[in-house]
Design a protein around this motif. Structure first.
Motif, PDB file in Angstrom:
ATOM      1  N   VAL A   1       0.315  -1.386  -0.204  1.00 22.07           N
ATOM      2  CA  VAL A   1      -0.743  -0.036   0.149  1.00 22.07           C
ATOM      3  C   VAL A   1       0.921   1.503  -0.068  1.00 22.07           C
ATOM      4  O   VAL A   1       0.929   2.218  -0.532  1.00 22.07           O
ATOM      5  N   VAL A   2       2.071   1.375   0.536  1.00 20.91           N
ATOM      6  CA  VAL A   2       3.023   2.543   0.745  1.00 20.91           C
ATOM      7  C   VAL A   2       3.283   2.682  -0.455  1.00 20.91           C
ATOM      8  O   VAL A   2       3.702   3.431  -1.047  1.00 20.91           O
ATOM      9  N   LEU A   3       4.226   1.348  -1.100  1.00 22.70           N
ATOM     10  CA  LEU A   3       4.357   1.188  -2.847  1.00 22.70           C
ATOM     11  C   LEU A   3       3.473   2.103  -4.008  1.00 22.70           C
ATOM     12  O   LEU A   3       3.704   2.217  -4.365  1.00 22.70           O
ATOM     13  N   GLY A   4       2.512   1.370  -3.389  1.00 21.89           N
ATOM     14  CA  GLY A   4       1.310   2.168  -4.122  1.00 21.89           C
ATOM     15  C   GLY A   4       1.138   3.703  -3.810  1.00 21.89           C
ATOM     16  O   GLY A   4       0.588   4.077  -5.873  1.00 21.89           O
ATOM     17  N   SER A   5       0.759   4.150  -2.668  1.00 23.84           N
ATOM     18  CA  SER A   5       0.374   5.133  -2.982  1.00 23.84           C
ATOM     19  C   SER A   5       1.150   6.108  -3.101  1.00 23.84           C
ATOM     20  O   SER A   5       0.966   7.518  -3.658  1.00 23.84           O
ATOM     21  N   GLY A   6       2.886   5.852  -3.168  1.00 22.41           N
ATOM     22  CA  GLY A   6       4.056   6.609  -3.839  1.00 22.41           C
ATOM     23  C   GLY A   6       4.081   6.597  -5.211  1.00 22.41           C
ATOM     24  O   GLY A   6       3.797   7.858  -5.927  1.00 22.41           O
ATOM     25  N   VAL A   7       3.033   5.426  -5.734  1.00 25.96           N
ATOM     26  CA  VAL A   7       3.348   5.839  -7.437  1.00 25.96           C
ATOM     27  C   VAL A   7       2.106   6.144  -8.024  1.00 25.96           C
ATOM     28  O   VAL A   7       1.849   7.584  -8.566  1.00 25.96           O
ATOM     29  N   ALA A   8       0.757   5.996  -7.017  1.00 27.69           N
ATOM     30  CA  ALA A   8      -0.172   7.555  -7.061  1.00 27.69           C
ATOM     31  C   ALA A   8       0.251   8.616  -7.334  1.00 27.69           C
ATOM     32  O   ALA A   8      -0.212   9.152  -7.813  1.00 27.69           O
ATOM     33  N   GLU A   9       0.802   8.858  -5.677  1.00 27.15           N
ATOM     34  CA  GLU A   9       1.101  10.444  -5.288  1.00 27.15           C
ATOM     35  C   GLU A   9       1.824  10.764  -7.105  1.00 27.15           C
ATOM     36  O   GLU A   9       2.092  12.171  -7.338  1.00 27.15           O
ATOM     37  N   ILE A  10       3.321   9.456  -8.043  1.00 22.45           N
ATOM     38  CA  ILE A  10       4.051  10.777  -8.781  1.00 22.45           C
ATOM     39  C   ILE A  10       2.928  10.846  -9.974  1.00 22.45           C
ATOM     40  O   ILE A  10       3.115  11.976 -10.273  1.00 22.45           O
ATOM     41  N   VAL A  11       2.194   9.931 -10.601  1.00 22.17           N
ATOM     42  CA  VAL A  11       0.890   9.670 -10.926  1.00 22.17           C
ATOM     43  C   VAL A  11       0.211  11.140 -11.628  1.00 22.17           C
ATOM     44  O   VAL A  11      -0.473  11.818 -11.624  1.00 22.17           O
ATOM     45  N   CYS A  12      -0.379  11.268  -9.733  1.00 16.79           N
ATOM     46  CA  CYS A  12      -1.115  12.208  -9.436  1.00 16.79           C
ATOM     47  C   CYS A  12      -0.889  13.782 -10.291  1.00 16.79           C
ATOM     48  O   CYS A  12      -0.886  14.507 -10.348  1.00 16.79           O
ATOM     49  N   ALA A  13       0.655  13.586  -9.178  1.00 20.79           N
ATOM     50  CA  ALA A  13       1.191  15.215 -10.175  1.00 20.79           C
ATOM     51  C   ALA A  13       2.021  15.220 -11.158  1.00 20.79           C
ATOM     52  O   ALA A  13       1.299  16.430 -11.477  1.00 20.79           O
ATOM     53  N   LEU A  14       1.786  13.825 -12.277  1.00 23.99           N
ATOM     54  CA  LEU A  14       2.604  14.337 -12.985  1.00 23.99           C
ATOM     55  C   LEU A  14       0.821  15.218 -13.939  1.00 23.99           C
ATOM     56  O   LEU A  14       0.953  15.583 -14.666  1.00 23.99           O
ATOM     57  N   GLY A  15       0.093  14.151 -14.016  1.00 22.71           N
ATOM     58  CA  GLY A  15      -0.992  14.379 -14.170  1.00 22.71           C
ATOM     59  C   GLY A  15      -1.670  15.742 -14.365  1.00 22.71           C
ATOM     60  O   GLY A  15      -2.254  16.192 -15.077  1.00 22.71           O
ATOM     61  N   MET A  16      -1.276  16.276 -13.135  1.00 17.28           N
ATOM     62  CA  MET A  16      -1.723  17.616 -12.953  1.00 17.28           C
ATOM     63  C   MET A  16      -1.211  18.765 -13.891  1.00 17.28           C
ATOM     64  O   MET A  16      -1.514  19.435 -13.880  1.00 17.28           O
ATOM     65  N   LEU A  17       0.425  18.666 -14.278  1.00 18.03           N
ATOM     66  CA  LEU A  17       1.087  18.972 -14.847  1.00 18.03           C
ATOM     67  C   LEU A  17       0.719  19.322 -16.561  1.00 18.03           C
ATOM     68  O   LEU A  17       1.505  20.309 -16.550  1.00 18.03           O
ATOM     69  N   VAL A  18      -0.029  18.508 -16.780  1.00 16.74           N
ATOM     70  CA  VAL A  18      -0.713  18.028 -18.179  1.00 16.74           C
ATOM     71  C   VAL A  18      -1.217  18.310 -18.752  1.00 16.74           C
ATOM     72  O   VAL A  18      -2.779  18.094 -17.600  1.00 16.74           O
ATOM     73  N   PRO A  19      -2.003  19.747 -18.896  1.00 10.84           N
ATOM     74  CA  PRO A  19      -3.099  20.463 -19.086  1.00 10.84           C
ATOM     75  C   PRO A  19      -4.618  19.231 -19.303  1.00 10.84           C
ATOM     76  O   PRO A  19      -5.614  19.293 -19.047  1.00 10.84           O
ATOM     77  N   ARG A  20      -4.435  18.218 -20.079  1.00  7.60           N
ATOM     78  CA  ARG A  20      -5.099  17.260 -20.927  1.00  7.60           C
ATOM     79  C   ARG A  20      -6.115  16.403 -19.541  1.00  7.60           C
ATOM     80  O   ARG A  20      -6.158  15.870 -20.156  1.00  7.60           O
ATOM     81  N   THR A  21      -4.991  16.290 -18.336  1.00  4.82           N
ATOM     82  CA  THR A  21      -4.788  15.199 -18.250  1.00  4.82           C
ATOM     83  C   THR A  21      -5.983  16.032 -16.316  1.00  4.82           C
ATOM     84  O   THR A  21      -5.598  15.120 -15.367  1.00  4.82           O
ATOM     85  N   ARG A  22      -5.244  17.277 -15.841  1.00  2.00           N
ATOM     86  CA  ARG A  22      -5.452  17.608 -15.170  1.00  2.00           C
ATOM     87  C   ARG A  22      -6.611  17.401 -14.211  1.00  2.00           C
ATOM     88  O   ARG A  22      -6.902  17.607 -12.990  1.00  2.00           O
ATOM     89  N   ARG A  23      -7.666  17.928 -15.026  1.00  2.00           N
ATOM     90  CA  ARG A  23      -9.466  17.248 -14.363  1.00  2.00           C
ATOM     91  C   ARG A  23      -8.893  15.834 -13.094  1.00  2.00           C
ATOM     92  O   ARG A  23      -9.485  16.094 -12.531  1.00  2.00           O
ATOM     93  N   ILE A  24      -8.938  14.603 -13.869  1.00  2.00           N
ATOM     94  CA  ILE A  24      -8.879  13.400 -13.475  1.00  2.00           C
ATOM     95  C   ILE A  24      -8.235  14.235 -12.443  1.00  2.00           C
ATOM     96  O   ILE A  24      -8.377  13.294 -11.614  1.00  2.00           O
ATOM     97  N   ALA A  25      -6.372  13.854 -12.811  1.00  2.00           N
ATOM     98  CA  ALA A  25      -5.856  14.129 -11.866  1.00  2.00           C
ATOM     99  C   ALA A  25      -5.567  15.077 -10.727  1.00  2.00           C
ATOM    100  O   ALA A  25      -5.183  14.837  -9.649  1.00  2.00           O
ATOM    101  N   GLY A  26      -6.450  16.375 -10.807  1.00  2.00           N
ATOM    102  CA  GLY A  26      -6.523  16.762  -9.716  1.00  2.00           C
ATOM    103  C   GLY A  26      -7.897  16.625  -8.787  1.00  2.00           C
ATOM    104  O   GLY A  26      -8.043  16.370  -8.017  1.00  2.00           O
ATOM    105  N   LEU A  27      -9.199  15.537  -8.881  1.00  2.00           N
ATOM    106  CA  LEU A  27     -10.005  14.781  -8.535  1.00  2.00           C
ATOM    107  C   LEU A  27      -9.480  13.505  -8.124  1.00  2.00           C
ATOM    108  O   LEU A  27      -9.235  13.554  -6.901  1.00  2.00           O
ATOM    109  N   ALA A  28      -7.968  13.106  -8.611  1.00  2.00           N
ATOM    110  CA  ALA A  28      -7.431  11.791  -8.405  1.00  2.00           C
ATOM    111  C   ALA A  28      -7.094  12.053  -6.950  1.00  2.00           C
ATOM    112  O   ALA A  28      -6.447  11.320  -6.331  1.00  2.00           O
ATOM    113  N   SER A  29      -6.496  13.060  -6.971  1.00  2.00           N
ATOM    114  CA  SER A  29      -5.552  13.464  -5.706  1.00  2.00           C
ATOM    115  C   SER A  29      -5.642  14.002  -4.603  1.00  2.00           C
ATOM    116  O   SER A  29      -5.485  13.764  -2.932  1.00  2.00           O
TER     117      SER A  29
END
Length: 121
Positions: A44-72
């Motif tokens: 779970v710790v490793l998975g949440s680390g991956v999730a944090e990085i994916v969410c962060a990167l997703g918020m940097l990309v305008p096309r994925t910002r909405r879903i990444a913000g909600l996921a974050s």
């Protein structure tokens, strides 16, 4: 044209990139924060680390910002029990800086969630 990422969302991105990296490099730091009812602590710790990085990167990309913000925002709500456990554990120690940090994290989640939700708009 997509609006630039707000400052509060940039803070969430930065925090997620740092925290997510630490989750992956030193998962043992986060394992004691896991409530006993959560299975497979290391995974779970490793998975949440991956999730944090994916969410962060997703918020940097305008096309994925909405879903990444909600996921974050959802991720921040999901890890809140770990923050509560850390505060409870800290209250049982004599380590004042740890107590201050642990209890300060609790209300800081609110602006982090708000920043993530704003990124998702």
């Amino acid at each position: 044209m997509t609006a630039p990422l707000r400052r509060d969302a940039k803070i969430v991105v930065g925090a997620f990139l740092v925290s997510g990296t630490v989750h992956l490099v030193k998962p043992e730091v986060f394992e004691p924060l896991m409530p006993s009812w959560v299975p497979a602590h290391r995974e779970v710790v490793l998975g949440s680390g991956v999730a944090e990085i994916v969410c962060a990167l997703g918020m940097l990309v305008p096309r994925t910002r909405r879903i990444a913000g909600l996921a974050s925002a959802a991720l921040l709500v999901g890890v809140y029990p770990g923050n509560v456990k850390m505060a409870v554990d800290a209250s049982k120690t004599r380590n004042t800086p740890f107590k201050v940090a642990a209890f300060a994290r609790l209300p800081l989640q609110v602006p982090m969630i708000r920043g993530a939700l704003r990124a998702g708009r």
